[in-house]
Scaffold this active site. Structure first.
Site, mmCIF file in Angstrom:
data_model
loop_
_atom_site.group_PDB
_atom_site.id
_atom_site.type_symbol
_atom_site.label_atom_id
_atom_site.label_comp_id
_atom_site.label_asym_id
_atom_site.label_seq_id
_atom_site.Cartn_x
_atom_site.Cartn_y
_atom_site.Cartn_z
ATOM 1 N N GLU A 57 2.264 5.064 -0.188
ATOM 2 C CA GLU A 57 1.864 6.453 0.065
ATOM 3 C C GLU A 57 2.663 7.304 -0.918
ATOM 4 O OE1 GLU A 57 -0.709 7.067 1.924
ATOM 5 O OE2 GLU A 57 -0.740 4.989 2.581
ATOM 6 N N ALA A 58 2.039 8.401 -1.353
ATOM 7 C CA ALA A 58 2.650 9.206 -2.408
ATOM 8 C C ALA A 58 2.475 10.693 -2.128
ATOM 9 C CB ALA A 58 2.001 8.850 -3.747
ATOM 10 N N HIS A 94 -3.662 5.886 6.530
ATOM 11 C CA HIS A 94 -2.758 6.548 5.561
ATOM 12 C C HIS A 94 -1.281 6.433 5.942
ATOM 13 C CE1 HIS A 94 -6.284 7.896 3.467
ATOM 14 N NE2 HIS A 94 -6.721 8.492 4.573
ATOM 15 N N ASP A 144 -1.802 0.723 6.879
ATOM 16 C CA ASP A 144 -2.829 0.386 5.869
ATOM 17 C C ASP A 144 -2.603 -1.043 5.382
ATOM 18 O OD1 ASP A 144 -4.077 2.847 6.004
ATOM 19 O OD2 ASP A 144 -3.326 3.601 4.077
ATOM 20 N N ASP A 187 0.865 -1.194 0.000
ATOM 21 C CA ASP A 187 0.000 0.000 0.000
ATOM 22 C C ASP A 187 0.899 1.241 0.000
ATOM 23 O OD1 ASP A 187 -2.953 1.029 0.533
ATOM 24 O OD2 ASP A 187 -1.580 2.228 1.740
ATOM 25 N N ASP A 214 -2.440 1.483 -6.645
ATOM 26 C CA ASP A 214 -1.067 1.305 -6.158
ATOM 27 C C ASP A 214 -0.129 0.948 -7.302
ATOM 28 O OD1 ASP A 214 -1.028 1.461 -3.017
ATOM 29 O OD2 ASP A 214 -2.925 0.586 -3.655
HETATM 30 P P1 AMP Z 1 -4.113 5.767 0.956
HETATM 31 O O1 AMP Z 1 -3.530 4.414 0.669
HETATM 32 O O2 AMP Z 1 -5.577 5.819 1.051
HETATM 33 O O3 AMP Z 1 -3.436 6.275 2.177
HETATM 34 O O4 AMP Z 1 -3.715 6.710 -0.248
HETATM 35 C C1 AMP Z 1 -2.548 6.580 -0.989
HETATM 36 C C2 AMP Z 1 -2.155 7.905 -1.521
HETATM 37 O O5 AMP Z 1 -3.236 8.489 -2.253
HETATM 38 C C3 AMP Z 1 -1.793 8.950 -0.473
HETATM 39 O O6 AMP Z 1 -0.449 8.844 -0.031
HETATM 40 C C4 AMP Z 1 -2.007 10.221 -1.262
HETATM 41 O O7 AMP Z 1 -0.934 10.483 -2.143
HETATM 42 C C5 AMP Z 1 -3.215 9.896 -2.100
HETATM 43 N N1 AMP Z 1 -4.448 10.320 -1.409
HETATM 44 C C6 AMP Z 1 -5.212 9.595 -0.582
HETATM 45 N N2 AMP Z 1 -6.262 10.306 -0.142
HETATM 46 C C7 AMP Z 1 -6.127 11.527 -0.701
HETATM 47 C C8 AMP Z 1 -6.896 12.748 -0.655
HETATM 48 N N3 AMP Z 1 -8.011 12.838 0.055
HETATM 49 N N4 AMP Z 1 -6.461 13.810 -1.367
HETATM 50 C C9 AMP Z 1 -5.338 13.738 -2.111
HETATM 51 N N5 AMP Z 1 -4.577 12.635 -2.215
HETATM 52 C C10 AMP Z 1 -4.968 11.542 -1.517
HETATM 53 MG MG MG Z 2 -2.329 3.956 2.328
#
Ligand code: AMP
Ligand code: MG
Length: 338
Positions: free
Chosen positions: A125-126, A282, A287, A123, A223
């Site tokens: 993060e970006a 996050h 995650d 998973d 991903d």
């Molecule tokens: P997550 O696995 O849900 O934590 O999301 C992976 C990546 O998606 C995060 O590190 C963000 O780069 C991007 N991301 C997730 N949620 C948002 C959001 N609400 N707004 C902008 N980017 C998001």
């Molecule tokens: Mg995540």
């Protein structure tokens, strides 16, 4: 936050059949008690060496620890008869899983189609901004992996590295707040190609794709199809062959429990399985662990998670469920783009 994902697209835990009770955990390496083995069917060759017998014994152990209420709920979920005293319900549930696991195992062996030994949850993060546009050049800032042993139904290893972004090295305040990843953490990290080499080494050390059959698993398609794809372009490396196919757990969950895609957000899947999110949402590693808990519960419930998405020529495609079950190839450094 998960809406965002939905729209666009050695710490060990163990599987539980009922709720998130810590007491319900079997420690890795713990022995299966005599009763659980007794409950498992006799192997035709009179030994328990085939992994399916360990799986059945583990399932029986979990069933033995379930309360009457939990047994009734599980039977009802499986559309089985919920009547009878506790022992009757236990027996019914054990018979169900025993039959299912033996049938699945025989079918797999008949087709030379053995199941994965390991599933590797990823998973990423970006980098991001609030309301980032669809063509936002996300760079990976955390590369976590959580490895599931599908025979023992345990998490057997974790990997985590932060990654230094190169295109936009300064994280937005929004990104820091969302992921909990600070500027200092990424400043101290290595760039993506270095981290990817460490990932390859970690997978190689575990003999994945060589001795053991494995595949990746993600929560949604992004991903691989977005974050890894963009990152490989930014880093001028080819998309890794070993990450071309994966299990999108949202699709698997929706198909297995017969729920629409709107009910396959991570928080909803956990909730419906009677589990609570553990850790910080996050955080890539947290995650991944929580996604792994959903995957473990699905395996325990008898779902044969299979790779259902792949990348081909930069495009995201679906793998039909009729396709043979192939493991991912052995990890290899993908090489630079020409
Ligand atoms: P997550 O696995 O849900 O934590 O999301 C992976 C990546 O998606 C995060 O590190 C963000 O780069 C991007 N991301 C997730 N949620 C948002 C959001 N609400 N707004 C902008 N980017 C998001
Ligand atoms: Mg995540």
């Amino acid at each position: 936050m998960e809406e965002h994902k939905e729209n666009i697209h050695g710490k060990d835990v163990n599987v539980k059949m009922s709720n998130g009770d810590e007491d319900d955990k079997l420690k890795p390496g713990s022995t299966i008690c005599a009763k659980e083995v007794e409950d498992a069917p006799q192997a035709s060759n009179s030994n328990f060496s085939h992994p399916v017998y360990k799986e059945i014994a583990l399932a029986n152990g979990h069933i033995n620890r379930m309360s009457k209420e939990e047994l009734r709920n599980k039977l009802s979920q499986l559309k089985l008869d919920t009547r009878g005293v506790k022992d009757v319900m236990k027996k019914r549930l054990k018979s169900h899983y025993k039959k299912q696991k033996l049938t699945q195992s025989a079918a797999n062996e008949g087709q030379g189609d053995a199941y994965y030994d390991y599933i590797c949850v990823v998973d990423f993060e970006a980098t991001c901004e609030e309301d980032n546009p669809p063509d936002y050049p996300h760079e990976i800032i955390e590369f976590p992996m959580v490895l599931i042993n599908t025979h023992t139904l345990e998490i057997v290893g974790t990997f985590q590295e932060y990654v230094k972004p190169e295109l936009c090295p300064t994280l937005s305040d929004f990104c820091v707040k969302l992921t909990g990843i600070t500027q200092e953490m990424v400043d101290a990290a290595k760039p993506f190609p270095v981290v990817l080499k460490r990932v390859v080494k970690w997978l190689e050390e575990r003999e994945l794709g060589t001795k053991y059959k494995y595949t990746f698993l993600t929560d949604g398609a992004w991903d691989m199809s977005k974050f890894l794809n963009i990152q490989c372009r930014v880093s001028q490396i080819r998309y890794p062959q070993f990450a071309r196919k994966w299990i999108n757990i949202r699709k698997s969950y929706g198909n297995f429990y017969k729920v629409p895609r709107t009910q396959t957000k991570l928080s909803t899947m956990l909730d419906k399985l009677g589990l609570e999110y553990e850790g910080r949402p996050h955080s890539g590693l947290d995650d991944s662990r929580n996604i792994a808990r959903v995957a473990l519960r699905m395996l325990q419930d008898g779902c044969q998670l299979r790779a259902n998405e792949h990348m081909h020529a930069g495009q995201l495609l679906t793998i039909p469920s009729s396709a043979p079950l192939e493991g991912s190839p052995a990890p290899r450094w993908p090489g630079n783009r020409k």
